[in-house]
Each structure stands twice: as C-alpha cells, then as structure tokens.
Design a protein around this motif. Structure first.
Motif, PDB file in Angstrom:
ATOM      1  N   PHE A  23       0.812  -1.212   0.000  1.00 41.04           N
ATOM      2  CA  PHE A  23       0.000   0.000   0.000  1.00 41.04           C
ATOM      3  C   PHE A  23       0.843   1.258   0.000  1.00 41.04           C
ATOM      4  N   ARG A  80      -9.719  -5.718  -1.267  1.00 40.38           N
ATOM      5  CA  ARG A  80      -8.378  -5.458  -1.779  1.00 40.38           C
ATOM      6  C   ARG A  80      -8.308  -5.744  -3.274  1.00 40.38           C
ATOM      7  N   SER A  90       0.555  -0.128  -7.056  1.00 45.67           N
ATOM      8  CA  SER A  90       0.188  -0.291  -5.657  1.00 45.67           C
ATOM      9  C   SER A  90      -1.194  -0.926  -5.534  1.00 45.67           C
ATOM     10  N   THR A  91      -1.414  -1.604  -4.433  1.00 44.13           N
ATOM     11  CA  THR A  91      -2.700  -2.205  -4.138  1.00 44.13           C
ATOM     12  C   THR A  91      -3.725  -1.128  -3.815  1.00 44.13           C
ATOM     13  N   ALA A  92      -4.957  -1.342  -4.241  1.00 42.06           N
ATOM     14  CA  ALA A  92      -6.069  -0.449  -3.913  1.00 42.06           C
ATOM     15  C   ALA A  92      -7.010  -1.162  -2.953  1.00 42.06           C
ATOM     16  N   TRP A 105      -5.572   4.455  -2.329  1.00 43.73           N
ATOM     17  CA  TRP A 105      -4.262   3.979  -2.756  1.00 43.73           C
ATOM     18  C   TRP A 105      -3.219   4.658  -1.874  1.00 43.73           C
ATOM     19  N   TRP A 107      -1.174   6.717  -2.966  1.00 49.50           N
ATOM     20  CA  TRP A 107      -0.925   8.018  -3.580  1.00 49.50           C
ATOM     21  C   TRP A 107      -2.168   8.891  -3.701  1.00 49.50           C
ATOM     22  N   ASN A 140      -4.085   0.622 -10.704  1.00 49.01           N
ATOM     23  CA  ASN A 140      -3.076   0.471  -9.656  1.00 49.01           C
ATOM     24  C   ASN A 140      -1.945   1.484  -9.785  1.00 49.01           C
ATOM     25  N   HIS A 141      -2.104   2.445 -10.710  1.00 46.65           N
ATOM     26  CA  HIS A 141      -1.200   3.586 -10.782  1.00 46.65           C
ATOM     27  C   HIS A 141      -2.011   4.753 -11.319  1.00 46.65           C
TER      28      HIS A 141
END
Length: 240
Positions: A23, A80, A90-92, A105, A107, A140-141
């Motif tokens: 995460f 998840r 990254s995982t959401a 996320w 970010w 995921n980005h």
C-alpha cells in the motif's frame, strides 16, 4: 494568466520511491492538475489542514494494511485490489455501498456517488479533482486518471465541494470505528511512528478532524453564488 482548464495546464511530475508493502508509494507518477478550488474559493486554513489530514490518513491506512491477520480495512468492508501479475503498481482498497464507493491507494483517494459523480484527491497537496465518471476505475497507478479529469463548468465548484464533504463523512466514520474497535493507543502508535515526519493531527482527534473539514467544505458549497447568467456546457448533462 494561467488557465484553470485541467487539459491546458502543464502536468508536473513527482517521482516517488518504491514502498516496502503493498500500500506504500510506488514508482508511479502523480498528476498535479488544476483544481476548480484554487483562486481563494476556500479559507487558506482549509487547504493547509486538509493537506496534512489527507496525508496522515493515508499513512494510517497504510499501517492498517500491515495487520495481516487482523486487517481493519478488510474487517470494515474494504475489498483489496492488487496490481495484475507482472505489472508494477500499488494495491487499492475499495469500499462499495451500492450508491457510492471509496477507493484508497498509497498516492491518493477516489470517491464517487451515483448522483454527484466522481472525485480524485491526491495525497501530498490539497487539490480535489472532479472526474467525468461516477465510478472509480480499477487501476493500480494514477496515470489512467488523467483522461478522466473533468473540465470546469457551471456548478463544478459546488459539486466538488459536496463530493469532498461526503468523502470526509466516510473517513470520519472509519476513524470513529477504528477508535471504538482498536482503542486510542492504536492510532497514537502509528501517527507518532519514528518514520512519520512533519506536522500531524492529534491521533485522538482524527474523526473530529474529518468532521470539521467536511462541515466546513459543505458550508462553503452552500455559500457559493449561483451564476445563472453564465452558460457553459455541462458534461454531466444526459448522464443520469
């Protein structure tokens, strides 16, 4: 004079280091768009306070994901969403209530309602960005969000503020539940972690802080002047 139109603004890129869990921040780049909230539409303290609180919340949520056998996000109802195999990202975590959804996320935060649309809130600066969709995509980005940034239109400020205030209500609910289910010491340990730098909101006040931020932005939305004499093309026409 610089344009406030998201598609006309130069996109600044912020390179981020790879995190040490699923995460944390990855090597993706964050779009720094132009929010319809700039230009003195909110009290200056709201932006400063919101920036600190958003960053702290995502730091704390990152800690919650590390509780592998007692993950508060999963217990609360978040699902998840890992990056596909072979793709860096990254995982959401997504919380879907049927009429609204909240996605977090490392970010940033995504929030959407069927009646109001969608919103993206970057992590490191207070710049809520209205989206042209009422569903947060499975990503995921952050780059796929760029084409979804909405153009300024009549009512966009009010809609952004209302969506953000409702997002604050959701996070207030989560932090209230954390305090009740885990106890005050749980958040104190995370917020006062040695790796946590910069200013912070008192751990015991996180739920109240989200309530304050939500009430303030909702009040600002209600005080926005009605500009009936301006005619813009509203991209939401015909969506609902």
């Amino acid at each position: 004079m610089p344009s406030s139109h998201p598609s006309e603004q130069p996109i600044e890129r912020l390179e981020l280091p790879r995190g040490n869990d699923d995460f944390e921040l990855d090597r993706s780049t964050i779009p720094l768009g132009s929010s319809c909230l700039v230009g003195g539409r909110l009290p200056s303290w709201v932006s400063a306070f919101g920036e600190v609180l958003i960053d702290q919340e995502l730091w704390c949520l990152g800690g919650d994901t590390r509780q592998r056998h007692d993950n508060p996000l999963s217990e609360f109802g978040f699902q998840r969403e890992r990056a596909p195999v072979g793709i860096e990202g990254s995982t959401a975590y997504r919380l879907n209530s049927g009429s609204s959804e909240l996605v977090v996320w490392g970010w940033g935060i995504g929030y959407a309602e069927r009646e109001l649309g969608g919103l993206f809130v970057p992590r490191h600066h207070f710049d809520p960005l209205l989206l042209t969709t009422d569903r947060i995509p499975l990503i995921n980005h952050p780059q796929p969000l760029e084409p979804l940034l909405a153009l300024p239109f009549t009512g966009s400020v009010e809609r952004t503020l209302l969506l953000f205030s409702n997002l604050c209500d959701c996070l207030r609910g989560y932090e209230s539940w954390i305090a009740e289910s885990r106890g005050e010491a749980y958040r104190v340990e995370r917020v006062r972690h040695p790796e946590r730098l910069g200013s912070f909101v008192p751990p015991a006040a996180m739920a109240r802080a989200w309530s304050l931020l939500g009430d303030t932005t909702r009040a600002c939305a209600q005080m926005m002047p009605q500009k009936a004499d301006l005619v813009f093309s509203d991209p939401w026409d015909g969506v609902y």
